[in-house]
Design an enzyme around this catalytic site. Structure first.
Site, PDB file in Angstrom:
ATOM      1  CE  LYS A   8      27.366  51.098   4.541  1.00  0.00           C
ATOM      2  NZ  LYS A   8      26.734  49.376   4.665  1.00  0.00           N
ATOM      3  CG  ASN A   9      24.476  49.935   7.825  1.00  0.00           C
ATOM      4  OD1 ASN A   9      24.476  50.184   6.535  1.00  0.00           O
ATOM      5  ND2 ASN A   9      25.235  48.959   7.803  1.00  0.00           N
ATOM      6  CG  ASP A  44      28.700  45.529   9.704  1.00  0.00           C
ATOM      7  OD1 ASP A  44      27.512  46.797   9.210  1.00  0.00           O
ATOM      8  OD2 ASP A  44      28.634  44.248   9.127  1.00  0.00           O
ATOM      9  CB  CYS A  92      27.821  40.778  -1.489  1.00  0.00           C
ATOM     10  SG  CYS A  92      28.502  42.445  -1.573  1.00  0.00           S
ATOM     11  NE  ARG A 137      28.427  49.454  -1.672  1.00  0.00           N
ATOM     12  CZ  ARG A 137      28.457  48.235  -0.730  1.00  0.00           C
ATOM     13  NH1 ARG A 137      28.997  47.340  -1.413  1.00  0.00           N
ATOM     14  NH2 ARG A 137      27.275  48.048  -0.488  1.00  0.00           N
ATOM     15  NE  ARG A 152      23.672  41.543   2.565  1.00  0.00           N
ATOM     16  CZ  ARG A 152      24.792  42.353   3.025  1.00  0.00           C
ATOM     17  NH1 ARG A 152      26.018  42.175   2.435  1.00  0.00           N
ATOM     18  NH2 ARG A 152      24.177  43.400   3.425  1.00  0.00           N
TER      19      ARG A 152
HETATM   20  C1  EPZ Z   1      22.940  44.463   7.277  1.00  0.00           C
HETATM   21  O1  EPZ Z   1      22.754  43.659   6.025  1.00  0.00           O
HETATM   22  C2  EPZ Z   1      23.940  45.965   6.824  1.00  0.00           C
HETATM   23  N1  EPZ Z   1      24.042  46.688   5.832  1.00  0.00           N
HETATM   24  C3  EPZ Z   1      24.837  45.033   7.186  1.00  0.00           C
HETATM   25  O2  EPZ Z   1      26.020  46.023   7.237  1.00  0.00           O
HETATM   26  C4  EPZ Z   1      24.881  44.419   8.581  1.00  0.00           C
HETATM   27  O3  EPZ Z   1      26.378  43.660   8.741  1.00  0.00           O
HETATM   28  C5  EPZ Z   1      24.084  43.027   8.831  1.00  0.00           C
HETATM   29  O4  EPZ Z   1      23.086  44.473   8.243  1.00  0.00           O
HETATM   30  C6  EPZ Z   1      24.329  42.582  10.130  1.00  0.00           C
HETATM   31  O5  EPZ Z   1      24.430  43.587  11.243  1.00  0.00           O
HETATM   32  C7  EPZ Z   1      22.847  47.254   6.371  1.00  0.00           C
HETATM   33  O6  EPZ Z   1      21.910  47.813   6.858  1.00  0.00           O
HETATM   34  C8  EPZ Z   1      22.783  48.399   4.676  1.00  0.00           C
HETATM   35  P1  EPZ Z   1      20.663  40.725   7.483  1.00  0.00           P
HETATM   36  P2  EPZ Z   1      21.461  42.716   5.977  1.00  0.00           P
HETATM   37  O7  EPZ Z   1      19.460  40.822   7.223  1.00  0.00           O
HETATM   38  O8  EPZ Z   1      20.852  43.946   6.518  1.00  0.00           O
HETATM   39  C9  EPZ Z   1      20.058  36.316   6.468  1.00  0.00           C
HETATM   40  C10 EPZ Z   1      28.005  46.957   6.210  1.00  0.00           C
HETATM   41  O9  EPZ Z   1      28.975  46.715   5.719  1.00  0.00           O
HETATM   42  N2  EPZ Z   1      18.859  36.158   5.922  1.00  0.00           N
HETATM   43  O10 EPZ Z   1      20.986  41.516   9.081  1.00  0.00           O
HETATM   44  O11 EPZ Z   1      21.437  42.449   4.743  1.00  0.00           O
HETATM   45  C11 EPZ Z   1      21.007  36.363   6.014  1.00  0.00           C
HETATM   46  O12 EPZ Z   1      21.987  35.710   4.654  1.00  0.00           O
HETATM   47  C12 EPZ Z   1      27.068  46.112   5.675  1.00  0.00           C
HETATM   48  O13 EPZ Z   1      27.676  48.240   6.673  1.00  0.00           O
HETATM   49  C13 EPZ Z   1      17.517  35.495   6.312  1.00  0.00           C
HETATM   50  O14 EPZ Z   1      18.517  34.170   5.626  1.00  0.00           O
HETATM   51  O15 EPZ Z   1      22.118  42.098   6.873  1.00  0.00           O
HETATM   52  C14 EPZ Z   1      22.525  37.039   6.648  1.00  0.00           C
HETATM   53  O16 EPZ Z   1      23.683  35.827   7.150  1.00  0.00           O
HETATM   54  C15 EPZ Z   1      27.450  45.444   5.446  1.00  0.00           C
HETATM   55  N3  EPZ Z   1      17.088  36.022   5.206  1.00  0.00           N
HETATM   56  C16 EPZ Z   1      21.986  36.855   8.115  1.00  0.00           C
HETATM   57  O17 EPZ Z   1      20.547  37.098   7.669  1.00  0.00           O
HETATM   58  C17 EPZ Z   1      16.632  36.837   5.320  1.00  0.00           C
HETATM   59  O18 EPZ Z   1      15.338  37.146   4.606  1.00  0.00           O
HETATM   60  C18 EPZ Z   1      21.794  39.078   8.268  1.00  0.00           C
HETATM   61  O19 EPZ Z   1      21.274  39.421   7.416  1.00  0.00           O
HETATM   62  C19 EPZ Z   1      17.079  37.920   5.628  1.00  0.00           C
HETATM   63  C20 EPZ Z   1      18.186  37.524   6.133  1.00  0.00           C
END
Ligand code: EPZ
Length: 441
Positions: free
Chosen positions: A43-44, A329, A138, A421, A143
């Site tokens: 998915k990701n 995840d 969420c 999803r 996010r």
């Molecule tokens: C991706 O989310 C995945 N989703 C998530 O999978 C996964 O849990 C996550 O990466 C971590 O591996 C998709 O790829 C669609 P991050 P993402 O940006 O990109 C903080 C699932 O169930 N952050 O790595 O949103 C953020 O708040 C989903 O498949 C900032 O602070 O994750 C979080 O605490 C759930 N500022 C941490 O970093 C930013 O600008 C990691 O977020 C961006 C992120």
């Protein structure tokens, strides 16, 4: 800023006497699950790669696309922006973005899909202009997008806020830059990489995410004619090119989180499941922990087998970290397994600030879990009890399904709009390995 609907919109349907009936899974648990499951495409990886088609005007055929609601929503977003999107119903989609002219993303659809903010980088690369709704928070945590925006600024973009909660990102011309991500972010890495591939000059991105899905996106962009090196390491070097081309086919990598979920089902039910068409290299840390929990793990170059063994052993500490660390995840699924161990384990969630939201539901099934300062202390119990439970998000939902599959008796799991999803026909997959599970109504 709205958050995910507390109850799934699609989960509600009126029954004949006008009452609300919630779509749910009925699971009669306590049976060892045995058999083989073929992994779907990730998915990701599928979501950002579908968005990346915006960068390459023309037709691209993507194979191993999972049939899940997030993918269908991304397809609809692209359609509403002017692309032609055609799913063949057999795991492939043809996307033609020749006539994609919109720079503004459709609000109602983007709000449904956190990953859709990832289209910003592709719109920037294509048009030098993007207007996308701020992503909702969420139930697993905020996010944030600060690093997405800082990364865009390093390429010469100007950021603005528009009425209606939209963020605008504009650049007369994107020029290569240098950006060090303060934290590792999967989404921000993908987004800034997509904006940089058509920028003028060289871009260096440091402290980038190394997830296999980020690597897959980089490989897809290179297949379109981009010039990216370093994917899979903490530093990306991107040499901007004049244009990207379409007119080719690309297969998405297997879904490591779906794979890990089905393997955990073997462990928690004392069964024996082989997931085929997958890649053990993506799950080394997770498989090491499953082995430490006393489970028998066998791997080949494209399959992983787990034979559930009793007792399930405690594993000391699990700390979620960016890849190649323990994947956040798979935290809910693994914690659920450990709730049936013969000792105490400690689970520290370091990626998202609210990813223990499902533990109350697990407690209702008899689990003994206490949250102490950001760490879940999991004291194993001898059995879980069947109960009606509600899934708050995708991965917690799959964890509650695992708990129901392990618990003797009939459980009900609602909140399927979250589970659907991320998992294609989850009840069919578990039924194919012997589970007594059905979706009602
Ligand atoms: C991706 O989310 C995945 N989703 C998530 O999978 C996964 O849990 C996550 O990466 C971590 O591996 C998709 O790829 C669609 P991050 P993402 O940006 O990109 C903080 C699932 O169930 N952050 O790595 O949103 C953020 O708040 C989903 O498949 C900032 O602070 O994750 C979080 O605490 C759930 N500022 C941490 O970093 C930013 O600008 C990691 O977020 C961006 C992120």
């Amino acid at each position: 800023m709205t958050i995910c609907e507390p109850v799934c919109e699609s989960g509600q349907s009126l029954n004949e006497n006008g009452g609300n009936e919630v779509t749910r899974l009925i699971i009669n648990g306590g049976k060892p699950l045995r058999g083989e499951i073929a992994a779907n495409g990730a998915k990701n990886a599928a979501l950002p790669i579908m968005a990346a088609c915006i960068l390459a005007p023309g037709k691209v055929k993507l194979n191993r696309i999972p049939d899940i609601s997030d993918v269908r929503i991304m397809g609809e977003i692209l359609r509403q922006m002017g692309a032609e999107v055609c799913f063949d119903g057999k795991g492939s989609v043809v996307i033609d973005t020749t006539n994609l002219s919109e720079t503004k993303a459709p609000y109602r659809l983007v709000k449904k899909l956190n990953a859709s903010f990832d289209i910003t980088g592709a719109l920037l690369g294509r048009h030098g202009d993007a207007s996308v709704p701020l992503p909702g928070g969420c139930v697993i945590g905020t996010r944030a997008i600060d690093m997405h925006l800082e990364g865009f600024k390093s390429l010469g973009c100007v950021i603005g806020q528009e009425p209606g909660g939209f963020v605008s990102v504009k650049a007369n011309k994107l020029s290569g830059g240098r950006y060090h991500f303060a934290k590792t972010s999967v989404g921000a890495t993908k987004n800034v990489m997509m904006a940089a591939v058509l920028a003028k000059g060289k871009t260096i991105l440091e402290n980038v995410a190394r997830e296999p899905e980020v690597v897959d996106l980089a490989d897809f962009l290179n297949a379109c004619g981009a010039n990216i090196t370093g994917q899979g390491t903490t530093k990306l070097e991107i040499h901007g090119v004049k244009e990207l081309h379409a007119d080719f086919e690309y297969s998405i990598i297997p879904d490591r989180i779906e794979t890990g979920t089905y393997l955990t089902a073997a462990a928690i039910t004392g069964g024996d499941i082989t997931v085929s068409g997958t890649n053990p290299e993506f799950l080394k840390t997770f498989l090491r922990k499953i082995g430490k929990a006393g489970q028998k793990v066998t791997t080949g170059n494209d399959f992983i087998r787990v034979e559930g063994m009793k007792p399930i052993l405690p594993v000391g500490a699990i700390i979620t970290e960016p890849h190649p660390g323990f994947p956040t995840d798979l935290q809910p699924q693994t914690l659920t397994l450990l709730s049936l161990s013969n000792g105490t384990s400690y689970v520290r969630e370091k990626i998202f600030d609210m990813r223990f939201n499902y533990i109350n539901e697990l407690r209702r099934m008899g689990a003994n879990v206490e949250i102490e300062g950001g760490t879940a202390v999991v004291r194993g119990v001898s059995r879980l009890l069947s109960a009606p439970v509600d899934a708050p998000d995708i991965r917690a939902g799959s964890a509650l399904v695992l708990a129901a599959l392990a618990a003797e008796g009939v459980s009900e799991v609602s909140g399927l709009c979250y589970i659907d999803r991320g998992y294609e026909k989850i009840e069919d997959r578990f039924a194919s390995v012997g589970a007594d599970i059905r979706r009602v109504p």
